[in-house]
Design a protein around this motif. Structure first.
Motif, PDB file in Angstrom:
ATOM      1  N   ALA A   1       0.844  -1.206   0.000  1.00  4.73           N
ATOM      2  CA  ALA A   1       0.000   0.000   0.000  1.00  4.73           C
ATOM      3  C   ALA A   1       0.876   1.252   0.000  1.00  4.73           C
ATOM      4  O   ALA A   1       0.562   2.239  -0.660  1.00  4.73           O
TER       5      ALA A   1
ATOM      6  N   ARG B   1       2.312   1.663  -3.524  1.00  6.23           N
ATOM      7  CA  ARG B   1       1.235   2.054  -4.438  1.00  6.23           C
ATOM      8  C   ARG B   1       0.904   3.539  -4.235  1.00  6.23           C
ATOM      9  O   ARG B   1       0.831   4.311  -5.184  1.00  6.23           O
TER      10      ARG B   1
ATOM     11  N   ARG C   1      -7.764   4.492  -6.807  1.00  2.00           N
ATOM     12  CA  ARG C   1      -6.346   4.786  -7.049  1.00  2.00           C
ATOM     13  C   ARG C   1      -6.002   6.263  -6.909  1.00  2.00           C
ATOM     14  O   ARG C   1      -5.213   6.806  -7.671  1.00  2.00           O
TER      15      ARG C   1
ATOM     16  N   GLU D   1      -5.494   7.435  -3.597  1.00  2.00           N
ATOM     17  CA  GLU D   1      -4.973   7.600  -2.237  1.00  2.00           C
ATOM     18  C   GLU D   1      -3.522   8.047  -2.286  1.00  2.00           C
ATOM     19  O   GLU D   1      -2.697   7.471  -2.977  1.00  2.00           O
TER      20      GLU D   1
END
Lengths: 291, 416
Positions: free
Chosen positions: A64, A67, A241, A243
């Motif tokens: 995470a 990403r 997508r 964040e």
């Protein structure tokens, strides 16, 4: 003798500023780093302890985190580039406006003056697929037959970037406008006498002399964009997508009260922004040195 | 010397005066009760009534910010510093495990309430590791709103299973160009509530204990529920924009008359029956749909009241707790504020039903309610499910991959 006296005076005069930097800058950063070496959780303080660098090891393996780092990077690069191009265009136009300059300047600043949360809420209404003004206008002029889901899976990042560009381009424009005003008129007159065209004048005079201002604008904007939280929080909550690292950090620090891991992430974010800024400053300095 | 004495006397008098203003009278005990604001004023009048009949005790109602997360963060800040500023807290049903594990709320002494009087679901939300931590105050649960008029006109009965539901949408909604089904699919807490109702209605379950013992079964349950939700988009029943909707977004579509079915909380009833609604008088309430051979379940929302572990007056706090959750208090709040009571008997009270005729239908729904997974780390549990379910519904990941990720992350959280 006098010199030594002056040095001492200078030191004294600098003390308050230095104290501020230490109390407000160095101290929080250091304490954040200390926290990042623990597994302190505000909810369950009995289980805390020193864990060394294991939070950072966890960070390396956290999908995470990587990403969100990538998404934050995309957001920053695209939005700051667009803001720079648009801001430059607006500054050039404003610089040539003669009548109604004050009205123009203040109206262009409007988006920047609005609190981000207010602007974001406004955009979320504008972009609402059913009751939003954007879809209603597009539908009425016949450009679309079905409502576009602006904040949905496919367009969320685009919409978020557009809202950010709308909000912060004025900041870039105003800084660049100040830069344009600082370029002596004589240079342009000389260029005109030499028969230089508009494009040549822009490339040979405006752009090089504007470089320090571009550097400042890009630096401030990039640092800001990399920490973006409120705009995205209101528009998508980080879904689809969008964040960013700040949203992830908020979740870990405030929702999970996981002070240890959250602090490790803020230390990482701090390091990334610090290095990014250093790189930008170097790049700008190198490219603006006279050849 | 004389002057000094005088000064001291004046000082002492001033101090006494100042102190006298900020504290209750001699021997009086102050109890602070923190809860979300009650615009109807019912809570305020209950507190006034209580104070009048309890000399020696002064209860103060402290309204908290409306935003649930802000309330949570305020409480966490106070309690992690062992603050005594608040004696009684009103807590969201999902906070019990977290507050109990941290030792912030005190177990409820036996005999204060008769558990048999209360709705089962809300009572279960207050139980952590077999211990009861408070009293249910008011409740909430997901219900399916539908367009009574359109179903009747087409001669379609109110669906009970998802298959019947799908047929009803195809037959009634789609030919009219309406949306079949609007719900809450944005990435936030509401998605969990809607999604779990899908999952439970398919016979699935996602308890953390079950993830420990039978992860593969939980994984397939999770994937099946995602597939069900995806089919709403594939079949054109739900618009893609549901993935950005919270309660008010879907509610608006429904009360504008643009959708046949609408999953929401009981609050939407008064909006649907309000003056600005285009579907006034045309709306019915039903339990949520389920798969053939399974049962319908609704996610529980609502609030409980618990006593702080750090209160200096536990006895007085408990006495007020019993009062504010008494039949009388629940009845007054139901009539004046429309708050759904947590006691079974209140749903049969003629005065309550006269003020809220729809409570009867809600009671049907409330018989089959379930709680979201209980965990001291609930925010992490919630974020994990939100993130992966939303990504799968947005087709960023495959349902199977999302399910596997949820199971492995929840297993990790369960071991914390």
């Amino acid at each position: 003798m006098i010199r030594r006296h002056e040095t001492r005076l200078a030191l004294w005069l600098l003390t308050p500023a230095l104290a501020f930097v230490i109390v407000l800058g160095a101290f929080p950063v250091c304490s954040q780093f200390v926290l990042s070496l623990t597994d302190l959780n505000l909810k369950f303080p009995a289980e805390q302890g020193f864990v060394g660098l294991s939070n950072f090891a966890r960070l390396l393996g956290d999908d995470a985190f990587w990403r969100d780092l990538g998404q934050t990077f995309t957001f920053t690069v695209v939005s700051v580039s667009l803001e720079l191009l648009l801001g430059l265009a607006i500054a050039l136009i404003l610089n040539n406006v003669i009548r109604g300059r004050t009205a123009m300047n203040s109206s262009i600043l409007m988006p920047w003056v609005l609190p981000t949360v207010v602007a974001a809420t406004m955009w979320s209404l504008l972009l609402n697929d059913r009751i939003g003004l954007v879809n209603s206008v597009l539908g009425r002029i016949g450009l679309t037959d079905a409502p576009i889901v602006w904040l949905g899976p496919r367009l969320a990042m685009t919409s978020v970037i557009l809202a950010d560009v709308w909000k912060t381009t004025p900041f870039v424009a105003i800084i660049l406008l100040a830069g344009l005003k600082s370029i002596p008129r004589q240079y342009y007159e000389a260029a005109e006498i030499d028969g230089a065209g508009r494009w040549a004048t822009f490339r040979a005079i405006t752009l090089p002399l504007l470089k320090p201002f571009i550097a400042v604008a890009v630096l401030f904007r990039a640092m800001d964009a990399f920490r973006i939280f409120d705009l995205i929080w209101v528009l998508t909550g980080g879904a689809s997508r969008t964040e960013t690292l700040s949203i992830y950090i908020y979740r870990v620090l405030f929702r999970y009260s996981d002070l240890g891991y959250g602090s490790a992430m803020t230390v990482a974010l701090f390091a990334i922004i610090f290095l990014m800024s250093l790189g930008l400053i170097r790049f700008m300095r190198l490219s603006s040195e006279p050849r | 010397m004389k002057g000094g004495l005088l000064l001291a006397a004046v000082l002492a008098a001033t101090v006494a005066l100042v102190l006298g203003c900020s504290t209750p009278e001699e021997g009086e005990i102050e109890i602070i009760f923190a809860a979300g604001n009650d615009p109807s004023g019912a809570t305020d009048s209950l507190v006034v009534e209580y104070n009048a009949s309890h000399p020696g005790v002064i209860v103060k109602f402290q309204p908290m910010p409306a935003n649930t997360d802000t309330q949570h963060d305020n409480y966490v800040t106070i309690l992690s510093a062992r603050g005594t500023a608040i004696d009684l807290y009103s807590l969201d049903v999902i906070w019990t495990a977290e507050f109990a594990k941290a030792g912030w709320i005190a177990p409820l002494p036996d005999g204060l309430i008769d558990p048999g009087d209360f709705l089962e679901g809300p009572l279960a939300s207050l139980t952590y590791e077999g211990v009861l931590y408070g009293v249910p105050w008011f409740t909430d649960a997901g219900v399916m709103y539908y367009r009574k008029d359109l179903l009747e006109e087409a001669g379609v009965p109110v669906p009970e299973t998802w298959d019947e539901f799908r047929r009803a949408c195809r037959q009634v909604a789609l030919p009219r160009g309406m949306d079949g089904f609007v719900w809450q699919g944005a990435r936030y807490e509401g998605l969990i509530c809607d999604y779990l109702e899908f999952l439970w209605g398919l016979g699935g379950s996602i308890e953390l204990d079950r993830i420990r013992t039978d992860p593969a079964a939980v994984e397939s349950d999770i994937a099946a529920a995602i597939e069900l939700a995806l089919s709403f988009f594939d079949d054109g029943l739900s618009p893609e924009s549901v993935l950005t909707y919270k309660e008010e977004d879907s509610r608006r579509l429904f009360t504008e008359g643009q959708a046949l079915f609408h999953r929401n909380w009981p609050y939407a009833w008064s909006m649907a029956e309000g003056e600005e609604s285009k579907v006034k008088g045309l709306v019915g309430i039903a339990p949520l749909m389920h798969a053939d051979g399974e049962k319908s379940y609704s996610t529980i929302g609502g609030w409980n009241v618990a006593v702080s572990s750090y209160t200096e007056h536990p006895e007085e706090a408990l006495e007020f707790l019993a009062f504010i959750t008494s039949e009388r208090a629940l009845k007054l709040r139901a009539i004046e504020g429309g708050y759904l009571p947590t006691r079974n008997a209140t749903y049969e009270d003629p005065d309550v039903l006269a003020a809220n005729p729809h409570f009867g239908s809600f009671f049907e729904v409330f018989r089959n309610t379930r709680n979201r997974p209980s965990s001291p780390h609930y925010p992490r549990v919630s974020d994990t499910i939100q993130e992966h379910v939303h990504a799968a519904l947005a087709r960023e990941t495959a349902p199977g991959d999302a399910a596997a990720a949820i199971v492995s992350e929840l297993a990790e959280i369960a071991d914390l």
